[in-house]
Design a protein around this motif. Sequence first.
Motif, mmCIF file in Angstrom:
data_model
loop_
_atom_site.group_PDB
_atom_site.id
_atom_site.type_symbol
_atom_site.label_atom_id
_atom_site.label_comp_id
_atom_site.label_asym_id
_atom_site.label_seq_id
_atom_site.Cartn_x
_atom_site.Cartn_y
_atom_site.Cartn_z
ATOM 1 N N ASP A 259 0.818 -1.210 0.000
ATOM 2 C CA ASP A 259 0.000 0.000 0.000
ATOM 3 C C ASP A 259 0.854 1.264 0.000
ATOM 4 O O ASP A 259 0.485 2.271 -0.621
ATOM 5 C CB ASP A 259 -0.938 -0.003 1.212
ATOM 6 N N MET A 260 1.993 1.231 0.671
ATOM 7 C CA MET A 260 2.910 2.377 0.637
ATOM 8 C C MET A 260 3.452 2.591 -0.774
ATOM 9 O O MET A 260 3.541 3.730 -1.257
ATOM 10 C CB MET A 260 4.062 2.152 1.619
ATOM 11 N N ILE A 261 3.829 1.510 -1.426
ATOM 12 C CA ILE A 261 4.348 1.615 -2.802
ATOM 13 C C ILE A 261 3.276 2.156 -3.738
ATOM 14 O O ILE A 261 3.550 2.999 -4.598
ATOM 15 C CB ILE A 261 4.870 0.241 -3.269
ATOM 16 N N ALA A 262 2.045 1.691 -3.547
ATOM 17 C CA ALA A 262 0.953 2.160 -4.404
ATOM 18 C C ALA A 262 0.615 3.623 -4.152
ATOM 19 O O ALA A 262 0.216 4.339 -5.070
ATOM 20 C CB ALA A 262 -0.285 1.296 -4.165
ATOM 21 N N ALA A 263 0.776 4.079 -2.904
ATOM 22 C CA ALA A 263 0.353 5.440 -2.546
ATOM 23 C C ALA A 263 1.412 6.498 -2.836
ATOM 24 O O ALA A 263 1.086 7.695 -2.917
ATOM 25 C CB ALA A 263 -0.014 5.481 -1.062
ATOM 26 N N ALA A 264 2.686 6.121 -2.978
ATOM 27 C CA ALA A 264 3.768 7.100 -3.127
ATOM 28 C C ALA A 264 3.568 7.970 -4.362
ATOM 29 O O ALA A 264 3.218 7.479 -5.441
ATOM 30 C CB ALA A 264 5.111 6.376 -3.207
ATOM 31 N N LYS A 265 3.805 9.259 -4.203
ATOM 32 C CA LYS A 265 3.728 10.200 -5.319
ATOM 33 C C LYS A 265 5.113 10.653 -5.780
ATOM 34 O O LYS A 265 5.374 10.756 -6.972
ATOM 35 C CB LYS A 265 2.910 11.424 -4.906
ATOM 36 N N ARG A 266 5.999 10.959 -4.816
ATOM 37 C CA ARG A 266 7.313 11.502 -5.164
ATOM 38 C C ARG A 266 8.444 10.525 -4.897
ATOM 39 O O ARG A 266 9.342 10.375 -5.720
ATOM 40 C CB ARG A 266 7.561 12.805 -4.384
ATOM 41 N N PHE A 267 8.422 9.863 -3.740
ATOM 42 C CA PHE A 267 9.539 8.969 -3.405
ATOM 43 C C PHE A 267 9.176 8.073 -2.237
ATOM 44 O O PHE A 267 8.268 8.358 -1.456
ATOM 45 C CB PHE A 267 10.801 9.768 -3.056
ATOM 46 N N ILE A 268 9.923 6.975 -2.142
ATOM 47 C CA ILE A 268 10.022 6.208 -0.905
ATOM 48 C C ILE A 268 11.511 6.031 -0.613
ATOM 49 O O ILE A 268 12.282 5.599 -1.463
ATOM 50 C CB ILE A 268 9.356 4.829 -0.975
ATOM 51 N N TYR A 269 11.888 6.393 0.601
ATOM 52 C CA TYR A 269 13.254 6.210 1.074
ATOM 53 C C TYR A 269 13.261 5.013 2.019
ATOM 54 O O TYR A 269 12.572 5.006 3.040
ATOM 55 C CB TYR A 269 13.740 7.463 1.806
ATOM 56 N N LYS A 486 0.545 -8.521 -10.434
ATOM 57 C CA LYS A 486 -0.902 -8.701 -10.478
ATOM 58 C C LYS A 486 -1.586 -7.840 -9.424
ATOM 59 O O LYS A 486 -2.600 -7.188 -9.691
ATOM 60 C CB LYS A 486 -1.240 -10.176 -10.269
ATOM 61 N N TRP A 487 -1.015 -7.808 -8.218
ATOM 62 C CA TRP A 487 -1.613 -7.012 -7.146
ATOM 63 C C TRP A 487 -1.582 -5.524 -7.496
ATOM 64 O O TRP A 487 -2.577 -4.812 -7.332
ATOM 65 C CB TRP A 487 -0.863 -7.246 -5.828
ATOM 66 N N MET A 488 -0.441 -5.034 -7.959
ATOM 67 C CA MET A 488 -0.308 -3.602 -8.230
ATOM 68 C C MET A 488 -1.233 -3.162 -9.355
ATOM 69 O O MET A 488 -1.792 -2.065 -9.324
ATOM 70 C CB MET A 488 1.149 -3.269 -8.576
ATOM 71 N N ARG A 489 -1.437 -3.998 -10.349
ATOM 72 C CA ARG A 489 -2.335 -3.641 -11.444
ATOM 73 C C ARG A 489 -3.782 -3.541 -10.973
ATOM 74 O O ARG A 489 -4.572 -2.776 -11.525
ATOM 75 C CB ARG A 489 -2.199 -4.657 -12.576
ATOM 76 N N ARG A 490 -4.127 -4.318 -9.949
ATOM 77 C CA ARG A 490 -5.488 -4.260 -9.407
ATOM 78 C C ARG A 490 -5.678 -3.079 -8.460
ATOM 79 O O ARG A 490 -6.775 -2.534 -8.357
ATOM 80 C CB ARG A 490 -5.814 -5.547 -8.642
ATOM 81 N N HIS A 491 -4.618 -2.667 -7.764
ATOM 82 C CA HIS A 491 -4.770 -1.714 -6.674
ATOM 83 C C HIS A 491 -4.011 -0.417 -6.897
ATOM 84 O O HIS A 491 -3.838 0.354 -5.962
ATOM 85 C CB HIS A 491 -4.284 -2.339 -5.362
ATOM 86 N N ARG A 492 -3.581 -0.155 -8.104
ATOM 87 C CA ARG A 492 -2.762 1.033 -8.372
ATOM 88 C C ARG A 492 -3.362 2.337 -7.834
ATOM 89 O O ARG A 492 -2.645 3.181 -7.329
ATOM 90 C CB ARG A 492 -2.479 1.147 -9.870
ATOM 91 N N PRO A 493 -4.666 2.541 -7.872
ATOM 92 C CA PRO A 493 -5.180 3.818 -7.385
ATOM 93 C C PRO A 493 -5.168 3.960 -5.875
ATOM 94 O O PRO A 493 -5.453 5.034 -5.367
ATOM 95 C CB PRO A 493 -6.621 3.845 -7.912
ATOM 96 N N PHE A 494 -4.864 2.881 -5.121
ATOM 97 C CA PHE A 494 -5.006 2.934 -3.665
ATOM 98 C C PHE A 494 -4.194 4.070 -3.081
ATOM 99 O O PHE A 494 -3.026 4.231 -3.355
ATOM 100 C CB PHE A 494 -4.570 1.622 -3.019
ATOM 101 N N GLY A 495 -4.832 4.851 -2.200
ATOM 102 C CA GLY A 495 -4.127 5.871 -1.438
ATOM 103 C C GLY A 495 -3.758 7.092 -2.241
ATOM 104 O O GLY A 495 -3.087 7.979 -1.736
ATOM 105 N N ARG A 496 -4.167 7.186 -3.513
ATOM 106 C CA ARG A 496 -3.750 8.339 -4.319
ATOM 107 C C ARG A 496 -4.963 9.039 -4.921
ATOM 108 O O ARG A 496 -4.935 9.562 -6.016
ATOM 109 C CB ARG A 496 -2.776 7.887 -5.407
ATOM 110 N N SER A 497 -6.054 9.040 -4.175
ATOM 111 C CA SER A 497 -7.260 9.722 -4.647
ATOM 112 C C SER A 497 -7.135 11.220 -4.513
ATOM 113 O O SER A 497 -6.273 11.710 -3.797
ATOM 114 C CB SER A 497 -8.467 9.220 -3.848
#
Length: 497
Positions: A259-269, A486-497
């Motif tokens: 979910d963190m990977i899906a929600a990131a907009k600029r970076f994850i450190y 497969k998971w990321m393709r299903r949940h890509r919008p998560f946390g980035r509304s």
Amino acid sequence: MSNSDLAPIVVEGRNCWRIARADKARMIVDAADYFALLEQLMADAKERILLIGWDFDPRIALKPDKNGKGEPLGDYLLRLAKNCPERDIDILRWNFGGLKQFAMPRIVSMIARWKLTRSISFRLDSAHPVGCSHHQKVAVFDDHLAVCGGIDVGARRWDTRDHADGDPHRTAPDGKAYMPWHDSTMILAGPVGNALAELGNERWQRATKKALRELKGEGENWPDDLEADFEGVDVAISRTRAEYDGYAEIREIEQLYLDMIAAAKRFIYFENQYFTCGKIAAAIAERLNEDDPPEFVMVMPESADGWLEQVAMDAARVQLVRAVAKSKHGDRLKVYYPRTQAGEPIYVHAKTAVVDDRAIRIGSANLNNRSMGLDSECDVTIDTALPANRGVEPTIRRLRESLIAEHLDVAPEDVARSFDATGSLIATIEALRGDGRSLELLDLVPPGPLDKFIAENELLDPTSPDAMFESLTERGLKKSWHSGRKWMRRHRPFGRS
């Protein structure tokens, strides 16, 4: 878009067990500061000291002198017990590692002395399937104040943020010098401390078949001389637990990483010891196939600690990083390792992640399969999209700048200025790294045939207890990679509304 418009990444029942208030919280970096604080916290506890971990070595000195010597932890605990016999000192460590210590006479002698002390209870945790480990690093004081993170109270862990070459304080109980060591943990007070106490009490009962005694609630509070990073924030607690003895499997930690990977907009450190989970790597690769993806920066050890870990983990890391690099924007993943002024690698044992300066996560979980589904783990996360946490983004940014500055041996202000000018973590690190103590890009040397076979089939890093017994055709990096995509393709919008 401001963080007030974002949906929280942490959601109870999805990727965390509980969200609870921390009256105060502080990130502690490297074991020199943590061990000194631990000594104080144990002395100040009134009713109970509960130490739960993967490792525990009574020979170490919490405050070693210039020769690496000092009062052994075991003797210190005996002194605490003598001074306050009504205070419980309960220690729970992973059974396999504990059994190995019974070959060391000094440790056996100390445990025998503890056994004769009514207020000290030392027990081994075997409440997990074969091949799994108890990997949490949690300390709780009076069921109110807690520490959760990546630092084991063990040998070869003590170091300062300077990571000085040849520091004689870094001397193990066997008299041998050890490599520089980077780690992190978090101290928390308030209801979240009560929640971590509940988690610890449950673990103790599962492992020993006995409950800890009820406390009166007259426990210690936050140390007067310790400045908090956060006050009045909500903290999410996430766990991993394998199915065992009637207890269901828990994979909150894996879900939170995704979910963190899906929600990131600029970076994850990331600061992490391992990167061998194909599902996590594939999720990153899917993000890097987008038109304008976030950056992913990983600070890791140059190589794993120990021959077996190197065979299992280093080869898988190389293969996954090379696979991610084939993405459309594969250059937005960079893997670095820190080195000292003389060029010696600094071992990274921390398990820390910062997302867009909107969320910070510290715990025991590595980016490997074991931490997703086999070993017992515990992480804590502060997400600024939770209403109580709004406005703490500058604090998370300051902590992230402090970590990067430590590795680059520059001032945090230099990191801040470069990031403001470039808007890029990678550009910031590339502009500031140099000779001497700094960050070095990981050399992705292809693994040999045996290492490659072990890594591709996840022989030493399975995705679940059952996977350890699956045939080679039913397991491996490729299967994990496909699952992550497969998971990321299903949940890509998560946390980035």
